[in-house]
Enzyme design. Structure first.
Site, PDB file in Angstrom:
ATOM      1  N   CYS A 124     -80.693 -24.500 -15.536  1.00 33.02           N
ATOM      2  CA  CYS A 124     -80.182 -23.651 -16.530  1.00 33.02           C
ATOM      3  C   CYS A 124     -79.103 -22.684 -16.840  1.00 33.02           C
ATOM      4  O   CYS A 124     -78.507 -22.396 -17.677  1.00 33.02           O
ATOM      5  CB  CYS A 124     -81.506 -22.711 -16.504  1.00 33.02           C
ATOM      6  SG  CYS A 124     -83.242 -23.229 -16.462  1.00 33.02           S
TER       7      CYS A 124
ATOM      8  N   CYS B  21     -83.637 -21.324 -11.740  1.00 26.18           N
ATOM      9  CA  CYS B  21     -83.398 -22.723 -12.236  1.00 26.18           C
ATOM     10  C   CYS B  21     -81.720 -23.127 -12.425  1.00 26.18           C
ATOM     11  O   CYS B  21     -80.808 -22.744 -13.209  1.00 26.18           O
ATOM     12  CB  CYS B  21     -83.780 -22.920 -13.820  1.00 26.18           C
ATOM     13  SG  CYS B  21     -83.322 -24.360 -14.588  1.00 26.18           S
TER      14      CYS B  21
END
Length: 317
Positions: free
Chosen positions: A76, A73
């Site tokens: 993230c 991700c």
């Protein structure tokens, strides 16, 4: 980004299956899957499905922020360093619990993590929403300030530390080293802490009148307006009223607001988009305005917002 309300996710997140796991000894860092300690610092820890019960117990003493992330991700990787920086600066007043959703599917399912990064707080064992998607550091700090206020209202005011400190060191760190809020923002936060959402709305509106580019004020205004609207609403009554009057704009607004507060973002967007589709063109404007406001709350990088925007555009044209 979502404002913080101490009951907002109750019923939307089911942590019951995780509460009954045996907690590890208090004060120890949660163990990783192979049994080794998995702490970044005393304030930032890795958590697994098997060790989450300890974090739930810890949240009865100190607010815990849960960062649901994954290695693949990209957002993230933007957000996590900001979270770790802010938590470290708070010096034990908040603990950051990092959850790799790929390695811990039960936690991902329990938090209904439809997209990541997803950040949820725990106060006294109860989950409360923070935000989904990568957000700027200034907004992260704003939400953490709200979290500490809500935690204090619920009697969760403890702290944790890496190691014992001298009395002088404790005194030096007693006051967080944070930049003071602008006066109208401080006024809004004080009003929110006192439960006076109308006063907070007025303060944010004044801040925007003074500086229309104040994105923190714009975000705060949307959040506190949502809190004001859902205050006192009963979910079952609201759903019954909406079912009885499917074209009643205010009835549908009430359920959509409750869904957003409860973490059911897709449900809220779908309800308002369905309503927009069936209304006469001269009655659509309020629904479009409410959708745009809710898009701002969730954040432009959230895939649910992108999907809803695309559908809204197709309905407009």
């Amino acid at each position: 980004m979502s404002d913080i309300s101490a009951a907002a996710l109750r019923g939307a997140v089911d942590l019951s299956s995780l509460r009954n796991r045996p907690a590890e000894s208090a004060g120890a860092a949660p163990a990783s899957a192979d049994g080794a300690a998995a702490a970044h610092t005393g304030f930032v820890v890795d958590v697994t499905d098997a060790t989450f019960a300890q974090i739930l117990e810890l949240s009865r003493t100190v607010p815990v922020v849960v960062d649901l992330w994954a290695e693949w991700c990209g957002p993230c990787k933007q957000l996590s360093p900001i979270l770790e920086k802010v938590v470290t600066e708070l010096a034990g007043r908040v603990v950051l619990a990092k959850v790799d959703v790929d390695a811990n599917p039960q936690l991902a399912q329990s938090f209904r993590a439809q997209s990541i990064p997803m950040v949820v707080a725990l106060i006294g064992g109860q989950p409360v929403p923070m935000f989904t998607g990568a957000v700027p550091e200034e907004q992260v700090r704003q939400v953490f300030d709200q979290l500490l206020q809500v935690a204090a209202q619920n009697g969760v005011t403890g702290s944790v530390g890496n190691e014992p400190q001298s009395e002088d060191a404790v005194d030096e760190e007693a006051e967080p080293q944070a930049a003071p809020l602008p006066p109208l923002h401080a006024e809004a936060f004080a009003a929110i802490e006192n439960g006076d959402f109308r006063a907070a709305i007025t303060a944010y509106e004044k801040a925007l009148a003074e500086n229309p580019r104040d994105e923190d004020a714009r975000s705060g205004l949307g959040q506190v307006r949502l809190l004001d609207r859902v205050q006192g609403l009963d979910l079952q009554e609201a759903r019954a009223a909406a079912a009885a009057a499917p074209h009643d704009v205010q009835a549908q607004f009430a359920v959509a607001d409750l869904d957003i507060s409860g973490g059911h973002v897709d449900d809220a967007f779908a309800r308002l988009l369905d309503l927009f589709a069936v209304l006469p063109s001269d009655e659509r404007a309020p629904v479009r305005e409410r959708l745009v406001e809710l898009f701002g709350l969730i954040g432009p990088d959230d895939p649910r917002v992108a999907a809803a925007r695309n559908r809204l555009s197709s309905l407009l044209f």
